[in-house]
Scaffold this active site. Structure first.
Site, PDB file in Angstrom:
ATOM      1  N   CYS A 150       0.840  -1.157  -0.026  1.00  0.00           N
ATOM      2  CA  CYS A 150       0.050   0.065   0.086  1.00  0.00           C
ATOM      3  C   CYS A 150       0.912   1.123  -0.106  1.00  0.00           C
ATOM      4  CB  CYS A 150      -0.941  -0.089   1.152  1.00  0.00           C
ATOM      5  SG  CYS A 150      -2.097   1.436   1.094  1.00  0.00           S
TER       6      CYS A 150
ATOM      7  N   ASP B 110       0.478   3.553   1.742  1.00  0.00           N
ATOM      8  CA  ASP B 110       0.266   4.352   2.965  1.00  0.00           C
ATOM      9  C   ASP B 110       1.696   4.614   3.600  1.00  0.00           C
ATOM     10  OD1 ASP B 110       0.213   4.659   5.989  1.00  0.00           O
ATOM     11  OD2 ASP B 110      -1.955   3.868   5.592  1.00  0.00           O
TER      12      ASP B 110
ATOM     13  N   ARG C 137       2.939   4.970   6.451  1.00  0.00           N
ATOM     14  CA  ARG C 137       3.071   4.291   7.752  1.00  0.00           C
ATOM     15  C   ARG C 137       3.880   2.929   7.249  1.00  0.00           C
ATOM     16  NH1 ARG C 137      -2.677   5.030  10.232  1.00  0.00           N
ATOM     17  NH2 ARG C 137      -3.143   4.279   8.105  1.00  0.00           N
TER      18      ARG C 137
ATOM     19  N   HIS D 239      -2.350  -3.815   4.980  1.00  0.00           N
ATOM     20  CA  HIS D 239      -2.078  -3.588   6.319  1.00  0.00           C
ATOM     21  C   HIS D 239      -3.350  -3.162   7.147  1.00  0.00           C
ATOM     22  CE1 HIS D 239      -2.622   1.038   5.848  1.00  0.00           C
ATOM     23  NE2 HIS D 239      -2.392   0.581   4.661  1.00  0.00           N
TER      24      HIS D 239
ATOM     25  N   CYS E 179      -6.310   0.327   6.931  1.00  0.00           N
ATOM     26  CA  CYS E 179      -6.067   0.746   5.641  1.00  0.00           C
ATOM     27  C   CYS E 179      -7.168   1.388   4.929  1.00  0.00           C
ATOM     28  CB  CYS E 179      -5.771  -0.261   4.605  1.00  0.00           C
ATOM     29  SG  CYS E 179      -5.743   0.051   2.932  1.00  0.00           S
TER      30      CYS E 179
END
Ligand code: CO
Length: 211
Positions: free
Chosen positions: A42, A44, A46, A98, A101
């Site tokens: 992803c 993302d 993080r 994750h 998400c």
């Protein structure tokens, strides 16, 4: 200092530190990369693949998009897959989702995210629809999101196996193995969800003959 200038400053410090630790650190990678892994994760911020796996430059070939989807009309993803499998000859492909998400949450909502994102998220809505009964049996929203995150990773691994790129490599070379993982933002731990080793039987509907 402007925020982006901090990035450039940090970069200089990082390069100096790496060079101090190992004078050949950069030179060893200038002419060739031989990563064993393709990571589809992803976007993302993080979930940085190399940090959470403590891998160095040169070790993982990386593709990231919203909610780590494998969509067979995505020229970007398919080019990365082709290059990783046929040129880099990776031995493993990891699809890593994750918990928490935003893409999964968005797909579970009825919000209009405008056309491009709506199109993208529909892929996740389709997975929800197929597994609606199992998902809706769960008690709360968080459990549903977590389960859909796991189902999504499984589905994307199957999507890889549906491609002629993977099927050809399985036939000719007995690689790559496909792995579906989910990363937990709360403790930084990755949970393996599904594994399709090279040559695993898939639904005959998706099998290509005479590859
Ligand atoms: Co995400």
């Amino acid at each position: 200092m402007k925020p982006y200038e901090i990035l450039l400053q940090e970069n200089k410090e990082w390069a100096a530190k790496k060079l101090a630790e190992n004078p050949a650190y950069f030179e060893r990678l200038v002419h060739v990369q031989t990563p064993e892994f393709l990571w589809i994760g992803c976007s993302d911020s993080r979930v940085p693949p190399d940090q959470i796996t403590q891998t160095d430059p040169g070790e993982i070939f990386i593709h990231r998009n919203v909610a780590n989807l494998v969509v067979n009309t995505d020229v970007n993803l398919m080019s990365v897959l082709d290059f990783a499998v046929n040129h880099l000859k990776v031995k493993h492909i990891v699809v890593c989702g994750h918990y928490g998400c935003g893409g999964i949450k968005a797909a579970m909502s009825n919000k209009d995210y405008n056309q491009a994102l709506n199109m993208w998220l529909q892929n996740i809505k389709d997975i929800y629809r197929i597994h609606r009964k199992e998902i809706d049996e769960l008690q709360n929203e968080e459990q549903k999101q977590k389960f859909l995150t796991e189902l999504n990773v499984k589905e994307q691994v199957f999507n890889l196996a549906k491609t002629a790129i993977i099927q050809k490599a399985w036939n000719a070379d007995k690689r790559p193995d496909l792995h579906g993982w989910v990363y937990d933002l709360h403790d930084g731990i990755i949970h393996p969800i599904v594994e399709l080793n090279a040559g695993t039987d898939i639904d005959p509907l998706y099998e290509f003959h005479h590859l």
